[in-house]
Design an enzyme around this catalytic site. Structure first.
Site, PDB file in Angstrom:
ATOM      1  N   CYS A  76       6.429   1.278  -6.548  1.00 18.21           N
ATOM      2  CA  CYS A  76       6.483   2.566  -5.848  1.00 18.21           C
ATOM      3  C   CYS A  76       5.316   3.392  -6.365  1.00 18.21           C
ATOM      4  O   CYS A  76       5.386   3.936  -7.473  1.00 18.21           O
ATOM      5  CB  CYS A  76       7.824   3.258  -6.114  1.00 18.21           C
ATOM      6  SG  CYS A  76       7.989   4.819  -5.217  1.00 18.21           S
ATOM      7  N   GLY A  77       4.254   3.472  -5.572  1.00 19.38           N
ATOM      8  CA  GLY A  77       3.033   4.119  -6.041  1.00 19.38           C
ATOM      9  C   GLY A  77       3.210   5.600  -6.319  1.00 19.38           C
ATOM     10  O   GLY A  77       2.823   6.095  -7.392  1.00 19.38           O
ATOM     11  N   HIS A 159       4.060  -5.478   2.452  1.00 21.59           N
ATOM     12  CA  HIS A 159       3.657  -4.540   3.509  1.00 21.59           C
ATOM     13  C   HIS A 159       3.092  -5.294   4.711  1.00 21.59           C
ATOM     14  O   HIS A 159       2.353  -6.276   4.543  1.00 21.59           O
ATOM     15  CB  HIS A 159       2.585  -3.580   2.983  1.00 21.59           C
ATOM     16  CG  HIS A 159       3.083  -2.664   1.910  1.00 21.59           C
ATOM     17  ND1 HIS A 159       3.600  -1.417   2.165  1.00 21.59           N
ATOM     18  CD2 HIS A 159       3.192  -2.840   0.563  1.00 21.59           C
ATOM     19  CE1 HIS A 159       3.979  -0.852   1.031  1.00 21.59           C
ATOM     20  NE2 HIS A 159       3.749  -1.695   0.051  1.00 21.59           N
ATOM     21  N   GLU A 208       9.538   2.718   5.613  1.00 21.95           N
ATOM     22  CA  GLU A 208       9.727   2.042   4.329  1.00 21.95           C
ATOM     23  C   GLU A 208      10.976   1.158   4.329  1.00 21.95           C
ATOM     24  O   GLU A 208      12.051   1.581   4.785  1.00 21.95           O
ATOM     25  CB  GLU A 208       9.857   3.058   3.197  1.00 21.95           C
ATOM     26  CG  GLU A 208       8.554   3.670   2.769  1.00 21.95           C
ATOM     27  CD  GLU A 208       8.673   4.330   1.410  1.00 21.95           C
ATOM     28  OE1 GLU A 208       9.517   3.885   0.606  1.00 21.95           O
ATOM     29  OE2 GLU A 208       7.921   5.289   1.168  1.00 21.95           O
ATOM     30  N   CYS A 217       3.609   7.041   1.253  1.00 22.44           N
ATOM     31  CA  CYS A 217       3.924   5.779   0.581  1.00 22.44           C
ATOM     32  C   CYS A 217       2.662   5.319  -0.131  1.00 22.44           C
ATOM     33  O   CYS A 217       1.674   4.973   0.538  1.00 22.44           O
ATOM     34  CB  CYS A 217       4.374   4.748   1.612  1.00 22.44           C
ATOM     35  SG  CYS A 217       4.814   3.165   0.898  1.00 22.44           S
ATOM     36  N   GLY A 220       1.963   1.712   0.297  1.00 27.79           N
ATOM     37  CA  GLY A 220       1.573   1.524   1.693  1.00 27.79           C
ATOM     38  C   GLY A 220       0.136   1.945   1.942  1.00 27.79           C
ATOM     39  O   GLY A 220      -0.591   1.312   2.724  1.00 27.79           O
TER      40      GLY A 220
HETATM   41  N1  LIG Z   1       7.332   5.115  -1.462  1.00 32.09           N
HETATM   42  C1  LIG Z   1       6.840   4.037  -2.304  1.00 32.09           C
HETATM   43  C2  LIG Z   1       7.040   2.709  -1.701  1.00 32.09           C
HETATM   44  C3  LIG Z   1       8.389   2.276  -1.888  1.00 32.09           C
HETATM   45  C4  LIG Z   1       8.496   0.935  -1.308  1.00 32.09           C
HETATM   46  C5  LIG Z   1       9.926   0.574  -1.064  1.00 32.09           C
HETATM   47  N2  LIG Z   1      10.402   1.168   0.180  1.00 32.09           N
HETATM   48  C6  LIG Z   1      10.052  -0.928  -0.977  1.00 32.09           C
HETATM   49  O1  LIG Z   1      11.093  -1.386  -0.537  1.00 32.09           O
HETATM   50  O2  LIG Z   1       9.097  -1.620  -1.362  1.00 32.09           O
HETATM   51  C7  LIG Z   1       5.397   4.195  -2.683  1.00 32.09           C
HETATM   52  O3  LIG Z   1       4.966   5.334  -2.818  1.00 32.09           O
HETATM   53  O4  LIG Z   1       4.726   3.164  -2.873  1.00 32.09           O
END
Ligand SMILES: N[C@H](CCC[C@H](N)C(=O)O)C(=O)O
Length: 281
Positions: A76-77, A159, A208, A217, A220
């Site tokens: 989770c970046g 992704h 997500e 994200c 992402g």
């Molecule tokens: N919001 C997160 C990504 C979460 C990813 C999560 N939804 C998954 O299942 O990989 C970010 O900032 O990278």
């Protein structure tokens, strides 16, 4: 168990409930995380983050990540920047290491309160995404509505990056869940729709895995930049990725690692008693 203190933080509106389990272990059930993440029954968040004592000698903290659906995920970046910010504020260090289940992430304090994180290498092989069968990850065979031929990138988490003429026009609420749960992605997947703006600026919206549409994200944005470079859509290997909640600067280094720079914002503190939620730990 009396009230558990938490901090609400966010990265460009992608928000987190952050618990500190470095002195006392915290074990919450899937249904308790779901209830806490719910914006009616709990504090509300996209991801539920627990800080734990680092297991690796070079790390300052271990970050455990759970989506709003209660499931643990690898990366989770935006949360990495927030946890790095907490440790920087605690220690006065400007360089810290956040440990996750997929490795060590090195973070450094940037200008204007930004945090720069080395998110590690982009993984591009079909079995690293992963996909259910061998494929060209530059153009994966997953069509949903108007979306076709996504680029697959793993940034610790999976992704699918779709390039479209105008990502504002995509009905992400309709298409997102079908891509997320498509049988071609055995671990499900995060879904990005991307349009190129002028110069090296990319506009991205995200559905997500385990959450739905979020404001931003970080992983992402990293996947978006890597996909754009692989598709030859930008000059060089660095771009501004503009999300609903703001923009991140992403660079894909020649050594394969990805740098992500952006804000880490505190919101408020509170406490909650997990015992009031169903599914006691
Ligand atoms: N919001 C997160 C990504 C979460 C990813 C999560 N939804 C998954 O299942 O990989 C970010 O900032 O990278």
């Amino acid at each position: 168990m009396s009230g558990l203190p938490f901090i609400k933080m966010h990265g460009l509106g992608n928000d987190f409930v952050v618990l500190d389990a470095r002195t006392t272990p915290i074990d919450l059930s899937v249904s308790q995380v779901q209830a806490m993440a719910d914006r009616r029954t709990g504090a509300g968040c996209d991801q539920f983050i627990v800080m734990e004592t680092a297991q690796h000698k070079d790390a300052d903290v271990f970050m455990r990540i759970r989506n709003a659906d209660g499931n643990e995920v690898e990366a989770c970046g935006n949360a990495t920047r927030c946890i790095a910010r907490i440790v920087m504020d605690e220690t006065g260090k400007s360089d810290v290491v956040v440990e996750t289940v997929v490795g060590l992430l090195r973070a450094s304090a940037g200008e204007k309160g930004n945090v720069c994180v080395n998110m590690g290498p982009a993984r591009l092989n079909w079995d690293e995404i992963p996909t259910a069968e061998e494929c060209d990850t530059l153009n994966m065979p997953v069509t949903v509505g108007p979306l076709e031929g996504p680029v697959g990138v793993n940034v610790g988490n999976p992704h699918a990056v779709y390039f479209v003429d105008d990502c504002e026009m995509v009905d992400l609420m309709a298409a997102g869940p079908h891509v997320e749960t498509h049988p071609f992605f055995p671990e499900r997947i995060n879904v990005e729709v991307v349009s190129k703006l002028d110069g090296n600026r990319l506009r991205m919206r995200v559905w997500e895995r385990g959450v739905g549409i979020t404001q931003a994200c970080g992983t992402g944005a990293c996947a978006t930049l890597v996909a754009a470079v692989r598709r030859g859509m930008i000059d060089g290997r660095k771009a501004e990725v503009i999300l609903d909640g703001g923009s991140l600067t992403i660079e894909w280094l020649e050594n394969g690692e990805i740098l992500m720079t952006g804000p880490a914002s505190r919101a408020f503190s509170g406490s909650f008693d997990p015992a009031v939620y169903p599914g006691q730990a």
